[in-house]
Design a protein around this motif. Structure first.
Motif, PDB file in Angstrom:
ATOM      1  N   VAL A 138       5.824  -0.827   2.728  1.00 17.28           N
ATOM      2  CA  VAL A 138       5.993   0.631   2.669  1.00 17.28           C
ATOM      3  C   VAL A 138       6.819   1.122   3.855  1.00 17.28           C
ATOM      4  N   GLN A 139       6.599   0.537   5.017  1.00 18.25           N
ATOM      5  CA  GLN A 139       7.324   0.948   6.221  1.00 18.25           C
ATOM      6  C   GLN A 139       8.775   0.477   6.221  1.00 18.25           C
TER       7      GLN A 139
ATOM      8  N   ARG B 257      15.311   3.106   1.315  1.00 20.39           N
ATOM      9  CA  ARG B 257      15.098   4.159   0.324  1.00 20.39           C
ATOM     10  C   ARG B 257      15.624   3.707  -1.033  1.00 20.39           C
ATOM     11  N   ASP B 258      14.890   4.121  -2.085  1.00 23.97           N
ATOM     12  CA  ASP B 258      15.262   3.801  -3.462  1.00 23.97           C
ATOM     13  C   ASP B 258      15.360   2.300  -3.686  1.00 23.97           C
ATOM     14  N   ALA B 259      14.508   1.559  -3.005  1.00 22.73           N
ATOM     15  CA  ALA B 259      14.578   0.098  -3.078  1.00 22.73           C
ATOM     16  C   ALA B 259      14.198  -0.407  -4.465  1.00 22.73           C
ATOM     17  N   ARG B 260      14.851  -1.486  -4.830  1.00 27.10           N
ATOM     18  CA  ARG B 260      14.488  -2.261  -6.016  1.00 27.10           C
ATOM     19  C   ARG B 260      13.778  -3.513  -5.504  1.00 27.10           C
TER      20      ARG B 260
ATOM     21  N   GLY C 216      -1.132  -7.507  -9.788  1.00 27.25           N
ATOM     22  CA  GLY C 216      -0.106  -6.499  -9.556  1.00 27.25           C
ATOM     23  C   GLY C 216      -0.341  -5.669  -8.322  1.00 27.25           C
ATOM     24  N   CYS C 217      -1.376  -5.991  -7.535  1.00 24.41           N
ATOM     25  CA  CYS C 217      -1.792  -5.081  -6.466  1.00 24.41           C
ATOM     26  C   CYS C 217      -0.716  -4.854  -5.405  1.00 24.41           C
ATOM     27  N   VAL C 218       0.061  -5.882  -5.063  1.00 21.93           N
ATOM     28  CA  VAL C 218       1.089  -5.704  -4.030  1.00 21.93           C
ATOM     29  C   VAL C 218       2.168  -4.738  -4.508  1.00 21.93           C
ATOM     30  N   ALA C 219       2.712  -5.004  -5.680  1.00 21.48           N
ATOM     31  CA  ALA C 219       3.769  -4.133  -6.201  1.00 21.48           C
ATOM     32  C   ALA C 219       3.247  -2.732  -6.492  1.00 21.48           C
ATOM     33  N   ILE C 220       2.086  -2.646  -7.107  1.00 22.35           N
ATOM     34  CA  ILE C 220       1.572  -1.349  -7.546  1.00 22.35           C
ATOM     35  C   ILE C 220       1.223  -0.452  -6.359  1.00 22.35           C
ATOM     36  N   SER C 221       0.529  -0.991  -5.372  1.00 23.29           N
ATOM     37  CA  SER C 221       0.178  -0.162  -4.213  1.00 23.29           C
ATOM     38  C   SER C 221       1.412   0.209  -3.404  1.00 23.29           C
ATOM     39  N   THR C 222       2.413  -0.675  -3.376  1.00 21.03           N
ATOM     40  CA  THR C 222       3.669  -0.325  -2.712  1.00 21.03           C
ATOM     41  C   THR C 222       4.353   0.816  -3.446  1.00 21.03           C
TER      42      THR C 222
ATOM     43  N   ARG D 286       5.340   4.597  -2.318  1.00 20.83           N
ATOM     44  CA  ARG D 286       6.783   4.821  -2.225  1.00 20.83           C
ATOM     45  C   ARG D 286       7.334   5.207  -3.590  1.00 20.83           C
ATOM     46  N   PRO D 287       7.192   6.481  -3.974  1.00 19.93           N
ATOM     47  CA  PRO D 287       7.627   6.918  -5.306  1.00 19.93           C
ATOM     48  C   PRO D 287       9.136   6.841  -5.516  1.00 19.93           C
ATOM     49  N   ASP D 288       9.903   6.563  -4.463  1.00 19.58           N
ATOM     50  CA  ASP D 288      11.353   6.396  -4.600  1.00 19.58           C
ATOM     51  C   ASP D 288      11.724   5.006  -5.097  1.00 19.58           C
ATOM     52  N   CYS D 289      10.781   4.069  -5.130  1.00 20.89           N
ATOM     53  CA  CYS D 289      11.098   2.665  -5.403  1.00 20.89           C
ATOM     54  C   CYS D 289      10.731   2.254  -6.832  1.00 20.89           C
ATOM     55  N   ARG D 290      11.338   1.154  -7.260  1.00 23.65           N
ATOM     56  CA  ARG D 290      11.027   0.530  -8.538  1.00 23.65           C
ATOM     57  C   ARG D 290      10.826  -0.958  -8.290  1.00 23.65           C
TER      58      ARG D 290
END
Length: 281
Positions: free
Chosen positions: A98-99, A103-106, A115-121, A125-129
């Motif tokens: 998260v840190q 920005r807007d990272a893929r 899925g916990c790592v990807a999902i919590s990240t 970080r609502p800018d990321c996918r």
């Protein structure tokens, strides 16, 4: 069985956190809040589900699988025997992602499990996918359910593939970051792990003879799928920092090690030594 009697029974089975676990079991299977439980702690609590849960837990079946859900970071996750149980140590990986993500990272999450790592990240970080990858269809199905339940389903793609055979990556393009909590326990150490771990998927734990099989693949082969300035954040075992840093240097990465809150080496942060990446402040 009263709350105190259940605490004693769990303690006699060698369960250290017996008071907390007793409370969680009674609340879950008798429909009580914590406040109600402690007002009624001398009462007998009886239900068929509770009795079955107690038998399982005393046999050292994991509490998380009995409850069926477990909290991680700020989210709640469904867990089954098809998924590794999310652990607090892994929250450090998410915090750093998260840190440090641009920005807007893929993001590519290898060995995604629940899925916990990807999902919590993504939740932070609502800018990321992200794209999450795991070997087993049943595991991917649980991750998909967790993504939907935690409100990030539209930003997380999921794929069933073998991380050690990265040919599947060709149509996916490039990513700004690779995250992974891969299997990293040495094969000869598996038999000596605590009893609860015998119920978790072996494939999510077994890192091969030296525990480094997945790191060799990820560090050695996935750099081709990173954008300029892309980074890797990998969970590691407490005694693997030197080996992982050596692999990183061998493949042209700088490597910084971060500790968990217990003071153990826990996350390797890899970056191309000739590149710099934008860090979110």
């Amino acid at each position: 069985m009263t709350y105190n009697e259940l605490c004693v029974g769990l303690a006699e089975a060698g369960i250290e956190n017996n008071r907390e676990e007793a409370a969680m079991l009674i609340c879950r299977f008798c429909g009580l809040s914590r406040v109600e439980l402690f007002k009624r702690s001398t009462e007998d609590f009886e239900s068929e589900e509770l009795s079955e849960a107690i038998v399982k837990r005393i046999s050292r079946y994991p509490l998380q699988y009995i409850l069926g859900v477990w909290d991680f970071c700020h989210e709640s996750y469904r867990v089954t025997e098809n998924t590794l149980i999310p652990r607090q140590d892994t929250e450090r990986l998410v915090e750093l992602a998260v840190q440090k993500l641009p920005r807007d990272a893929r993001i590519l999450d290898l060995c995604t499990g629940s899925g916990c790592v990807a999902i919590s990240t993504l939740a932070a970080r609502p800018d990321c996918r992200a794209v999450g990858v795991d070997l087993f269809e049943d595991t991917v199905a649980v991750a998909r359910e967790n993504a939907e339940e935690n409100g990030v389903g539209e930003r997380l793609g999921l794929l069933c593939a073998d991380v050690t055979q990265p040919a599947f990556m060709e149509p996916l393009g490039k990513f700004d970051a690779i995250l992974s909590n891969p299997p990293y326990v040495r094969t000869d150490m598996l038999a000596g792990l605590e009893e609860e771990l015998s119920y978790e998927p072996r494939a999510a734990l077994d890192g091969g003879e030296d525990g480094l099989v997945f790191y060799r693949h990820i560090i050695g082969e996935y750099g081709a799928y990173l954008n300029h300035g892309g980074v890797m954040l990998l969970e590691i075992g407490y005694d693997q920092a030197s080996d992982v840093c050596g692999l990183a240097e061998e493949h042209g990465y700088g490597c910084e090690i971060f500790q968990d809150y217990g003071g153990c080496d826990r996350v390797a942060y890899l970056y191309r030594t000739q590149e710099s990446s934008h860090i979110v402040e």
